[in-house]
Write a protein that holds these residues in place. Sequence first.
Motif, PDB file in Angstrom:
ATOM      1  N   GLY A 129       6.107  48.282  32.406  1.00 16.58           N
ATOM      2  CA  GLY A 129       6.640  49.608  32.218  1.00 16.58           C
ATOM      3  C   GLY A 129       6.983  50.305  33.312  1.00 16.58           C
ATOM      4  N   LEU A 130       7.334  49.433  34.376  1.00 17.12           N
ATOM      5  CA  LEU A 130       7.613  50.005  35.793  1.00 17.12           C
ATOM      6  C   LEU A 130       9.099  50.294  36.004  1.00 17.12           C
ATOM      7  CD1 LEU A 130       4.674  48.490  37.855  1.00 17.12           C
ATOM      8  CD2 LEU A 130       5.021  50.750  37.173  1.00 17.12           C
ATOM      9  N   THR A 131       9.626  51.189  36.443  1.00 19.82           N
ATOM     10  CA  THR A 131      10.931  51.321  37.021  1.00 19.82           C
ATOM     11  C   THR A 131      10.957  50.367  38.209  1.00 19.82           C
ATOM     12  OG1 THR A 131      10.855  53.351  38.374  1.00 19.82           O
ATOM     13  CG2 THR A 131      11.424  53.473  35.813  1.00 19.82           C
ATOM     14  N   GLN A 132      12.155  49.958  38.863  1.00 18.09           N
ATOM     15  CA  GLN A 132      12.302  49.538  40.080  1.00 18.09           C
ATOM     16  C   GLN A 132      11.691  50.500  41.297  1.00 18.09           C
ATOM     17  OE1 GLN A 132      16.546  48.516  40.387  1.00 18.09           O
ATOM     18  NE2 GLN A 132      16.530  47.129  39.301  1.00 18.09           N
ATOM     19  N   GLU A 133      12.055  51.737  41.245  1.00 24.10           N
ATOM     20  CA  GLU A 133      11.722  52.675  42.101  1.00 24.10           C
ATOM     21  C   GLU A 133      10.100  52.767  42.190  1.00 24.10           C
ATOM     22  OE1 GLU A 133      14.057  53.357  40.018  1.00 24.10           O
ATOM     23  OE2 GLU A 133      15.779  53.305  41.563  1.00 24.10           O
ATOM     24  N   ALA A 134       9.448  52.604  40.969  1.00 31.18           N
ATOM     25  CA  ALA A 134       8.084  52.736  40.625  1.00 31.18           C
ATOM     26  C   ALA A 134       7.419  51.351  41.578  1.00 31.18           C
ATOM     27  CB  ALA A 134       7.546  52.856  39.406  1.00 31.18           C
ATOM     28  N   LEU A 135       7.973  50.317  40.990  1.00 32.26           N
ATOM     29  CA  LEU A 135       7.214  49.033  41.747  1.00 32.26           C
ATOM     30  C   LEU A 135       7.583  49.084  43.024  1.00 32.26           C
ATOM     31  CD1 LEU A 135       6.220  46.265  41.501  1.00 32.26           C
ATOM     32  CD2 LEU A 135       8.403  45.452  40.811  1.00 32.26           C
ATOM     33  N   GLY A 136       8.622  49.323  43.522  1.00 31.99           N
ATOM     34  CA  GLY A 136       9.021  49.722  45.007  1.00 31.99           C
ATOM     35  C   GLY A 136       7.817  50.482  45.797  1.00 31.99           C
ATOM     36  N   ARG A 137       7.531  51.546  45.219  1.00 33.10           N
ATOM     37  CA  ARG A 137       6.712  52.508  45.792  1.00 33.10           C
ATOM     38  C   ARG A 137       5.268  51.558  45.933  1.00 33.10           C
ATOM     39  NH1 ARG A 137       9.241  56.524  42.753  1.00 33.10           N
ATOM     40  NH2 ARG A 137       7.357  56.400  41.255  1.00 33.10           N
ATOM     41  N   ARG A 138       4.790  50.760  45.002  1.00 33.41           N
ATOM     42  CA  ARG A 138       3.596  50.322  45.013  1.00 33.41           C
ATOM     43  C   ARG A 138       3.652  49.053  45.952  1.00 33.41           C
ATOM     44  NH1 ARG A 138       1.196  50.528  38.853  1.00 33.41           N
ATOM     45  NH2 ARG A 138       1.837  52.629  38.395  1.00 33.41           N
ATOM     46  N   VAL A 139       4.740  48.353  46.260  1.00 30.36           N
ATOM     47  CA  VAL A 139       4.646  47.350  47.206  1.00 30.36           C
ATOM     48  C   VAL A 139       5.244  47.550  48.456  1.00 30.36           C
ATOM     49  CG1 VAL A 139       4.776  45.511  44.956  1.00 30.36           C
ATOM     50  CG2 VAL A 139       7.017  46.288  46.229  1.00 30.36           C
ATOM     51  N   PHE A 140       5.620  48.903  48.761  1.00 33.41           N
ATOM     52  CA  PHE A 140       6.106  49.518  49.998  1.00 33.41           C
ATOM     53  C   PHE A 140       7.618  48.991  50.269  1.00 33.41           C
ATOM     54  CE2 PHE A 140       1.397  48.733  50.124  1.00 33.41           C
ATOM     55  CZ  PHE A 140       1.133  50.275  50.084  1.00 33.41           C
ATOM     56  N   VAL A 141       8.523  48.969  49.445  1.00 30.66           N
ATOM     57  CA  VAL A 141       9.808  48.755  49.574  1.00 30.66           C
ATOM     58  C   VAL A 141      10.480  49.740  48.648  1.00 30.66           C
ATOM     59  CG1 VAL A 141       9.785  46.196  50.404  1.00 30.66           C
ATOM     60  CG2 VAL A 141      10.246  47.163  48.008  1.00 30.66           C
ATOM     61  N   SER A 142      11.828  49.784  48.834  1.00 27.58           N
ATOM     62  CA  SER A 142      12.661  50.819  48.171  1.00 27.58           C
ATOM     63  C   SER A 142      12.929  50.135  46.898  1.00 27.58           C
ATOM     64  CB  SER A 142      14.023  51.070  48.836  1.00 27.58           C
ATOM     65  OG  SER A 142      14.880  49.940  48.923  1.00 27.58           O
ATOM     66  N   GLY A 143      13.393  51.024  45.729  1.00 29.54           N
ATOM     67  CA  GLY A 143      13.551  50.586  44.433  1.00 29.54           C
ATOM     68  C   GLY A 143      15.061  49.898  44.558  1.00 29.54           C
ATOM     69  N   GLY A 144      15.810  50.184  45.573  1.00 29.49           N
ATOM     70  CA  GLY A 144      16.842  49.391  45.900  1.00 29.49           C
ATOM     71  C   GLY A 144      16.552  47.807  46.058  1.00 29.49           C
ATOM     72  N   TYR A 145      15.461  47.592  47.045  1.00 30.57           N
ATOM     73  CA  TYR A 145      15.121  46.286  47.360  1.00 30.57           C
ATOM     74  C   TYR A 145      14.739  45.524  46.203  1.00 30.57           C
ATOM     75  CZ  TYR A 145      15.901  46.671  52.536  1.00 30.57           C
ATOM     76  OH  TYR A 145      16.237  46.969  53.656  1.00 30.57           O
TER      77      TYR A 145
END
Length: 277
Positions: A25-41
């Motif tokens: 249930g995570l967006t790319q941006e949400a996962l990115g924040r949690r693993v310290f990269v951008s959602g674009g990455y």
Amino acid sequence: MANASRQAAWEFWGAELKRRREEAGLTQEALGRRVFVSGGYIGQFEQAIRKPQLDVAVRIDEVLQTDGFFERTWRKLIDDKRYPDYFAGAAELEPLATKICEFEPMIVPGLLQTPSYAQSLLLGGNPLATDEYIEDKVRGRLDRAVILKDASRPVYWAVLHEAALRVPVGSPSVMAEQLEHIARLTHERKILLQVLPFAAGAHPVIGKSLRLMEFEDAPPTVYTEGLYSGTLLDDPAVVKRVQQDYDLLRAAALSPEASRALIESAAEDHRRCVSTT
């Protein structure tokens, strides 16, 4: 693993990342924040445009609770025995680059090395290694250099410290052959190369190997290397700072024409050493 099958495997890695992210249930941006990269990455990982670093794969496992799946798969895909573990990620990015700029303070960069130079350099660091081990490592460097021969080759711009022309690697004939090879590549307009002369004095990055890589559909990346270690950096602020440092190096270096003349002169000096031995 062949390039095509390796790419297909990375596409599977990305598809699994997308599937498990959506299940969580995570967006790319949400996962990115949690693993310290951008959602674009995260999006680029999922499309197999860009490959994550190991620490990112580990954090993805922790966030998605995938029991080490992404770390294990990453290690299997990136595990090319021709290259040290710390360099494998950078080697994967090279064929995707549209531009490569690098600085070497003491040796000729791997993409420009001749077989004899590469062999001498590897033997110097591995005096007890088997012939098979050395040949495999040399082959790996020659395989990488193929990108400079392709019609779609990246723009390649290197700055070498004058020490790389003078410090002997192997015999004088090995050095002469190596420098003649570099001069030939510049004559054929396959590479841009400048030499930072001894007279230029000190510079903040002298003593550090660095490489800037630019891509068609992904942000630029910096690779730096130390003793048995290497780091891929893609933080925009860090990349910008390294780009500024590299621009200062180019400004302090000799022009491409003067650099070629110095390289050819150094090659002649090594040739004279051959004739007197």
